[in-house]
Scaffold this active site. Sequence first.
Site, PDB file in Angstrom:
ATOM      1  N   ALA A  10       2.265 -50.549 -78.730  1.00 30.74           N
ATOM      2  CA  ALA A  10       1.000 -49.878 -78.382  1.00 30.74           C
ATOM      3  C   ALA A  10       1.240 -48.667 -77.485  1.00 30.74           C
ATOM      4  O   ALA A  10       0.537 -47.657 -77.578  1.00 30.74           O
ATOM      5  CB  ALA A  10       0.068 -50.871 -77.682  1.00 30.74           C
ATOM      6  N   ASP A  67      13.053 -43.812 -83.661  1.00 33.07           N
ATOM      7  CA  ASP A  67      14.067 -44.750 -83.182  1.00 33.07           C
ATOM      8  C   ASP A  67      14.741 -44.094 -81.998  1.00 33.07           C
ATOM      9  O   ASP A  67      14.998 -42.885 -82.013  1.00 33.07           O
ATOM     10  CB  ASP A  67      15.085 -45.077 -84.275  1.00 33.07           C
ATOM     11  CG  ASP A  67      15.939 -46.272 -83.876  1.00 33.07           C
ATOM     12  OD1 ASP A  67      15.376 -47.280 -83.407  1.00 33.07           O
ATOM     13  OD2 ASP A  67      17.179 -46.193 -84.007  1.00 33.07           O
ATOM     14  N   SER A  68      14.994 -44.876 -80.962  1.00 30.83           N
ATOM     15  CA  SER A  68      15.502 -44.273 -79.737  1.00 30.83           C
ATOM     16  C   SER A  68      16.470 -45.208 -79.044  1.00 30.83           C
ATOM     17  O   SER A  68      16.565 -46.388 -79.381  1.00 30.83           O
ATOM     18  CB  SER A  68      14.334 -43.959 -78.804  1.00 30.83           C
ATOM     19  OG  SER A  68      13.613 -45.130 -78.519  1.00 30.83           O
ATOM     20  N   LYS A 169       6.919 -38.505 -66.989  1.00 25.70           N
ATOM     21  CA  LYS A 169       8.006 -38.959 -67.861  1.00 25.70           C
ATOM     22  C   LYS A 169       7.825 -38.397 -69.271  1.00 25.70           C
ATOM     23  O   LYS A 169       8.765 -37.849 -69.850  1.00 25.70           O
ATOM     24  CB  LYS A 169       8.066 -40.501 -67.915  1.00 25.70           C
ATOM     25  CG  LYS A 169       9.156 -40.997 -68.854  1.00 25.70           C
ATOM     26  CD  LYS A 169       9.179 -42.503 -69.086  1.00 25.70           C
ATOM     27  CE  LYS A 169      10.041 -42.814 -70.301  1.00 25.70           C
ATOM     28  NZ  LYS A 169      10.074 -44.231 -70.653  1.00 25.70           N
TER      29      LYS A 169
HETATM   30  P1  IMP Z   1      13.225 -48.532 -80.163  1.00 26.21           P
HETATM   31  O1  IMP Z   1      13.191 -47.056 -80.393  1.00 26.21           O
HETATM   32  O2  IMP Z   1      11.847 -49.094 -80.000  1.00 26.21           O
HETATM   33  O3  IMP Z   1      14.058 -49.252 -81.183  1.00 26.21           O
HETATM   34  O4  IMP Z   1      13.874 -48.758 -78.724  1.00 26.21           O
HETATM   35  C1  IMP Z   1      15.229 -48.904 -78.517  1.00 26.21           C
HETATM   36  C2  IMP Z   1      15.588 -49.362 -77.129  1.00 26.21           C
HETATM   37  O5  IMP Z   1      16.087 -48.234 -76.410  1.00 26.21           O
HETATM   38  C3  IMP Z   1      14.478 -49.926 -76.246  1.00 26.21           C
HETATM   39  O6  IMP Z   1      14.328 -51.296 -76.431  1.00 26.21           O
HETATM   40  C4  IMP Z   1      15.012 -49.635 -74.851  1.00 26.21           C
HETATM   41  O7  IMP Z   1      15.955 -50.598 -74.489  1.00 26.21           O
HETATM   42  C5  IMP Z   1      15.728 -48.309 -75.062  1.00 26.21           C
HETATM   43  N1  IMP Z   1      14.815 -47.185 -74.777  1.00 26.21           N
HETATM   44  C6  IMP Z   1      14.300 -46.301 -75.671  1.00 26.21           C
HETATM   45  N2  IMP Z   1      13.488 -45.417 -75.049  1.00 26.21           N
HETATM   46  C7  IMP Z   1      13.480 -45.769 -73.751  1.00 26.21           C
HETATM   47  C8  IMP Z   1      12.812 -45.236 -72.606  1.00 26.21           C
HETATM   48  O8  IMP Z   1      12.025 -44.275 -72.650  1.00 26.21           O
HETATM   49  N3  IMP Z   1      13.062 -45.874 -71.443  1.00 26.21           N
HETATM   50  C9  IMP Z   1      13.887 -46.933 -71.323  1.00 26.21           C
HETATM   51  N4  IMP Z   1      14.516 -47.474 -72.361  1.00 26.21           N
HETATM   52  C10 IMP Z   1      14.325 -46.896 -73.567  1.00 26.21           C
END
Ligand code: IMP
Length: 186
Positions: A10, A67-68, A169
Amino acid sequence: MRIVVATHNAHKVREIAEILSDHEIVTAAEAGFFEEVEETGATFAENALLKARTVSKALHLAALADDSGLCVDALGGVPGVYSARYSGGTDADNRALLLKNLRGEKNRRAHFCCAAALVFPDGRELVVEGRTNGVILEEERGTGGFGYDSLFFSDDLKKTFAEAEEGDKNAVSHRGRAMRQLAKML
Ligand code: IMP
């Protein structure tokens, strides 16, 4: 344009809707897609494309996915695409493992990376990447945010992401930067 966001998070949906405010943003669940797409790609871009293609194909609508993760220089880019699953446990377990693996390490440079993919029902695809730089502290600071935020001291903000206001942020974050690029292209 109507865009389906391929995430069940969300927080992400809110941030994306704010940045792509010229468009109608609906969640995958609102559009009738409830599956969890497995992130089997080797890169952020591959995973984002995988999710966006799957949702766009299933619903015959434009679909946006991201994806991050966190890439740490001294660990050769790890945890990278495995950021969410680094320890196999909770976010707190992931942070503890990161601190353990960096114990005694002088080079604490790291960056967050976010790939965003927008796939149209006619097969056209847009992919962008956003990045934000910082260092990994030796202990946590701040209580906001999620994931690795309390360990990530931002070059731009001169504080951890967990100490920052959400708006501050988003202005410098990997996800904010990727989404604003996409908004410009649209
Ligand atoms: P996804 O993009 O939802 O697969 O996230 C991948 C993982 O990367 C998350 O579960 C966090 O552990 C880490 N991550 C991605 N973006 C952030 C952020 O903005 N802050 C802190 N951790 C992040």
